[in-house]
Motif scaffolding. Structure first.
Motif, PDB file in Angstrom:
ATOM      1  N   HIS A   1      21.049  36.147  50.435  1.00  0.00           N
ATOM      2  CA  HIS A   1      21.980  35.192  49.852  1.00  0.00           C
ATOM      3  C   HIS A   1      21.766  33.822  50.493  1.00  0.00           C
ATOM      4  O   HIS A   1      21.752  33.724  51.719  1.00  0.00           O
ATOM      5  CB  HIS A   1      23.405  35.675  50.086  1.00  0.00           C
ATOM      6  N   PRO A   2      21.584  32.767  49.692  1.00  0.00           N
ATOM      7  CA  PRO A   2      21.331  31.449  50.305  1.00  0.00           C
ATOM      8  C   PRO A   2      22.464  30.988  51.219  1.00  0.00           C
ATOM      9  O   PRO A   2      22.199  30.389  52.267  1.00  0.00           O
ATOM     10  CB  PRO A   2      21.175  30.523  49.102  1.00  0.00           C
ATOM     11  N   HIS A   3      23.707  31.301  50.847  1.00  0.00           N
ATOM     12  CA  HIS A   3      24.824  30.910  51.708  1.00  0.00           C
ATOM     13  C   HIS A   3      24.705  31.555  53.090  1.00  0.00           C
ATOM     14  O   HIS A   3      25.008  30.936  54.106  1.00  0.00           O
ATOM     15  CB  HIS A   3      26.155  31.321  51.093  1.00  0.00           C
ATOM     16  N   ALA A   4      24.264  32.832  53.093  1.00  0.00           N
ATOM     17  CA  ALA A   4      24.141  33.536  54.365  1.00  0.00           C
ATOM     18  C   ALA A   4      23.067  32.879  55.222  1.00  0.00           C
ATOM     19  O   ALA A   4      23.254  32.684  56.422  1.00  0.00           O
ATOM     20  CB  ALA A   4      23.801  34.997  54.117  1.00  0.00           C
ATOM     21  N   ALA A   5      21.950  32.503  54.593  1.00  0.00           N
ATOM     22  CA  ALA A   5      20.863  31.897  55.363  1.00  0.00           C
ATOM     23  C   ALA A   5      21.294  30.551  55.937  1.00  0.00           C
ATOM     24  O   ALA A   5      21.084  30.270  57.118  1.00  0.00           O
ATOM     25  CB  ALA A   5      19.634  31.730  54.481  1.00  0.00           C
ATOM     26  N   ILE A   6      21.931  29.731  55.106  1.00  0.00           N
ATOM     27  CA  ILE A   6      22.400  28.433  55.604  1.00  0.00           C
ATOM     28  C   ILE A   6      23.430  28.657  56.699  1.00  0.00           C
ATOM     29  O   ILE A   6      23.372  28.045  57.774  1.00  0.00           O
ATOM     30  CB  ILE A   6      23.030  27.618  54.462  1.00  0.00           C
ATOM     31  N   GLY A   7      24.366  29.562  56.429  1.00  0.00           N
ATOM     32  CA  GLY A   7      25.450  29.802  57.386  1.00  0.00           C
ATOM     33  C   GLY A   7      24.922  30.235  58.724  1.00  0.00           C
ATOM     34  O   GLY A   7      25.363  29.764  59.768  1.00  0.00           O
ATOM     35  N   VAL A   8      23.936  31.134  58.716  1.00  0.00           N
ATOM     36  CA  VAL A   8      23.504  31.663  59.993  1.00  0.00           C
ATOM     37  C   VAL A   8      22.656  30.636  60.748  1.00  0.00           C
ATOM     38  O   VAL A   8      22.684  30.589  61.984  1.00  0.00           O
ATOM     39  CB  VAL A   8      22.779  33.012  59.811  1.00  0.00           C
ATOM     40  N   SER A   9      21.925  29.783  60.016  1.00  0.00           N
ATOM     41  CA  SER A   9      21.171  28.764  60.757  1.00  0.00           C
ATOM     42  C   SER A   9      22.131  27.758  61.381  1.00  0.00           C
ATOM     43  O   SER A   9      21.933  27.320  62.515  1.00  0.00           O
ATOM     44  CB  SER A   9      20.172  28.062  59.831  1.00  0.00           C
ATOM     45  N   ARG A  10      23.196  27.437  60.659  1.00  0.00           N
ATOM     46  CA  ARG A  10      24.205  26.564  61.259  1.00  0.00           C
ATOM     47  C   ARG A  10      24.872  27.231  62.445  1.00  0.00           C
ATOM     48  O   ARG A  10      25.114  26.607  63.494  1.00  0.00           O
ATOM     49  CB  ARG A  10      25.272  26.207  60.211  1.00  0.00           C
ATOM     50  N   GLY A  11      25.151  28.543  62.283  1.00  0.00           N
ATOM     51  CA  GLY A  11      25.795  29.279  63.366  1.00  0.00           C
ATOM     52  C   GLY A  11      24.933  29.319  64.610  1.00  0.00           C
ATOM     53  O   GLY A  11      25.414  29.084  65.723  1.00  0.00           O
TER      54      GLY A  11
END
Lengths: 213, 301
Positions: free
Chosen positions: B126-136
């Motif tokens: 999921h793109p949201h998951a990828a963005i979220g985890v890189s931000r995290g």
């Protein structure tokens, strides 16, 4: 069919060419199945109690009724004290509140969101538009009876119902869940053909698999 | 040294107490946050109910092996962090599996869960998951920096890498605590602490209103329940480290409960007062305010 959904040949970063069929590769097409309840009654009762006390709503507002859901998060109504909270993703949500009229364009998204939710899942129709079309009864672009397209567990009538009515509706929903009567997901799986036929009758640009979770 | 098998049931007992205290404390802190917003807030047992509900969901789907392993890594990060650090100082029952170099292992375990999460979220596609985890990861890394610096300062100060010895050196009145003997290190660590507690102003990573809920976007049912269990263990385990390193540890359970509550309250207190930072703002904040403090504390030691 849209261009991006057509079968095409893609060249990978390592130079290997392969065929991509978006409808088959990007979605899972397996039809929904009826999921039996837990074998032991006590366990199922415990789960039903937990489900009723922890209702996670999909944060997806479809019509004007969405504005009535927002006050429920505020100090004045505070639905959190009843175990109700909003989740931004269908994967984690249990309850889908169709908040008002549903245009056929939104119906497509609503179906996709509903199918991505996990069994057991519940649908509440909010406002008269979901019952018989309400003030949009002669509109060419909205659906009239929500129950034809998604299995509705409960209606909250009104145009618009106040947030208090929603809270009362959640309490009724809890009673249904605890009694084990909210089996909409299984109903959807049992009458899958009928629901799909109804959905396809109003959605003319059907460019997704029949079931996509 | 022969392995003491009795340690295993005792450690499990610690784990049981900490899980329940974690669930209780999470709800209590959420309730306090709600009261600060003039809401009534969730019932105190809500997190248990949510967890039972999630374990009780009938269907769940997977995206591959790493999707399974993500929550498992996360949970093992929390449990490992707890089990390799003495929970109660001087108690045979609750010193867990602590050993001479456990401080380094603890630093590793704090990061372990986030990395596991990154693998799992990446697998979900999921793109949201990828963005979220890189931000995290970006935010957690910068929040870890001041904490790691503070840990090195403390290790230098006491000339040991064993948490038990650091606690031992702080006994004999609260003036012996690192809080008073090395205030700069504690200040740096407590600023870093804010960044990893997933409360405002540093909770943009999992905030529902931003990138929808970030890394766990695709997680549901039992996967999510595992992560909820970890959400109860991990903050407490992390606070135990802070308590041991900076606040003199705890020699019995009431002291433990009280100190853990107060340290947790610090993040909640900051959280209800300050609004949310964007990720690049919070990174800049950590680098400007917390990291120099940590470096200074090492220099002064």
């Amino acid at each position: 069919m849209k261009d991006e959904l057509k079968i095409r040949v893609v060249k990978g970063p390592d130079g290997v060419e392969f065929e991509v069929e978006p409808l088959k590769d990007y979605y899972c097409e397996a039809a929904p199945t009826v999921m039996p309840a837990a074998y032991i009654k006590v366990v199922e009762d415990l789960f039903n109690w937990a489900r009723s006390e922890s209702i996670w709503i999909l944060g997806f507002g479809t019509g004007c009724g969405a504005i009535e859901m927002r006050p429920l998060m505020t100090p004045r109504f505070d639905a959190y004290r009843f175990g109700v909270q909003w989740r931004p993703t269908p994967r984690q949500a249990n309850l889908f509140v169709i908040s008002g009229y549903l245009s056929t364009k939104t119906l497509k998204r609503a179906i996709r969101s509903y199918e991505q939710m996990q069994n057991p899942k519940y649908v509440i129709g909010l406002g008269s538009c979901t019952i018989n079309g309400g003030m949009y009864w002669d509109s060419y672009n909205t659906i009239k009876r929500l129950d034809d397209y998604l299995p509705v567990d409960l209606y909250i009538a009104g145009c618009m119902p106040r947030p208090e009515a929603l809270l009362a509706g959640f309490q009724d929903m809890k009673k249904l869940i605890r009694a084990g009567k909210a089996e909409g997901a299984n109903l959807y799986a049992e009458n899958f053909e009928w629901y799909k036929a109804n959905q396809k009758r109003v959605i003319h640009d059907w460019d997704m698999p029949d079931y996509n979770w | 040294m022969p392995f003491d098998w009795m340690k295993i049931p005792y450690s499990l007992l610690t784990l049981f107490i900490v899980v329940n205290y974690g669930f209780f404390l999470n709800a209590l802190i959420q309730k306090m946050g709600a009261r600060a917003g003039r809401r009534y807030g969730i019932p105190i047992w809500q997190n248990y109910v949510d967890m039972i509900k999630n374990y009780g969901l009938r269907s769940s789907i997977t995206h591959g092996a790493m999707f399974y392993l993500g929550p498992v890594f996360r949970l093992s990060g929390g449990v490992g962090l707890l089990l390799f650090v003495p929970t109660i100082y001087g108690s045979y029952m609750f010193s867990n599996l602590s050993f001479a170099g456990d401080l380094i292992l603890a630093l590793y375990f704090i990061f372990f869960g986030t990395l596991g999460m990154a693998l799992g979220a990446g697998e979900s596609g999921h793109p949201h998951a990828a963005i979220g985890v890189s931000r995290g990861l970006a935010q957690v890394s910068t929040a870890e920096l001041p904490f790691a610096l503070a840990v090195f300062a403390v290790a230098l100060q006491y000339q040991t890498l064993s948490v038990t010895e650091i606690v031992a050196a702080q006994q004999g009145g609260f003036l012996q605590w690192t809080l008073f003997t090395n205030p700069l290190a504690v200040a740096a660590a407590m600023l870093g602490f804010l960044g990893s507690m997933m409360r405002p102003p540093f909770d943009v990573v999992i905030a529902p209103q931003e990138i929808p809920i970030g890394p766990p976007t695709e997680y549901h049912s039992a996967y999510l329940a595992l992560m909820q269990t970890n959400r109860a263990i991990f903050p407490i385990a992390k606070i135990v480290i802070y308590m041991n390193l900076f606040f003199g540890g705890a020699s019995d359970w009431p002291t433990f409960f009280f100190k853990v509550f107060l340290i947790y309250l610090w993040s909640a207190f900051v959280g209800v007062v300050f609004p949310r930072f964007r990720v690049e703002q919070s990174i800049r904040w950590f680098l400007i305010w917390a990291v120099p403090l940590g470096i200074l504390s090492i220099i002064l030691v």
